[in-house]
Design an enzyme around this catalytic site. Structure first.
Site: not given
Length: 200
Positions: A131, A173, A183
């Site tokens: 992330e 993603h 994303d």
């Protein structure tokens, strides 16, 4: 038990010595926040564990082959993302989180375990999720430090698990089958990122 009998008289020195001896073994243990496996997998990372209810314990790559790195953008701030991973009601986590301002890396799930980041069980079992602090429509969050530190992490993962350093194995993603996520978004510079990964 006779409560009227006087107990042994301990001196202050003896009490302090006993306390020091009792505490000594604990000074040698890893941080209490770390789980039974202890240290981080990536030496440059800080251990900031997700709650155990937000990932699946495993023994990868023995249980599942790791052959992908999935790039995410949080749509949250760095501290809020850590709080989400530590909230058992959220049912989400990632292996790593990269901070925008300075590229600081937090490890939230051990690589051997299955983080719940892709929204697709097959992809979760075979990937490492990274992330990145920021929003898909705010590319200013994708700082030089974020790109550089993330690329070094991805390069280390590719070397460790023999993952090719290409767009078939380092994916967004949005490329996970069945996802409704977009994303890391159009502001993510894939050419730059892959170049950094390959030269790290």
């Amino acid at each position: 038990m006779d409560t009227n009998r006087p107990g042994p008289q301990l001196s202050r020195r003896r009490i302090l010595k006993g306390a020091a001896l009792a505490a000594a073994p604990y000074t040698l243990l890893p941080d209490a926040r770390a789980d039974a496996r202890g240290a981080v997998d990536y030496p440059a990372a800080e251990w900031r564990p997700a709650t155990t209810g937000n990932y699946t314990s495993s023994d990868r790559p023995e249980d599942y082959t790791i052959d992908r790195v999935i790039i995410h953008v949080t749509q949250e701030t760095y501290p809020d993302t850590l709080a989400i991973f530590q909230n058992p009601q959220k049912k989400v986590s990632a292996h790593y989180l990269v901070r925008s301002a300075d590229g600081h890396v937090a490890q939230c799930v051990h690589e051997a375990d299955i983080a719940w980041h892709a929204g697709n069980w097959d992809y979760n079992t075979r990937s490492i999720g990274i992330e990145h602090e920021g929003w898909v429509d705010r590319p200013a969050y994708f700082t030089d430090a974020l790109y550089e530190q993330s690329a070094q992490l991805t390069a280390a993962l590719c070397a460790k698990y023999d993952i090719p350093r290409d767009r078939e194995h380092i994916i967004g993603h949005y490329q996970v089958p069945g996802t409704d996520h977009t994303d890391p978004g159009p502001g993510w510079d894939w050419v730059r990122y892959l170049r950094l990964v390959n030269f790290a």
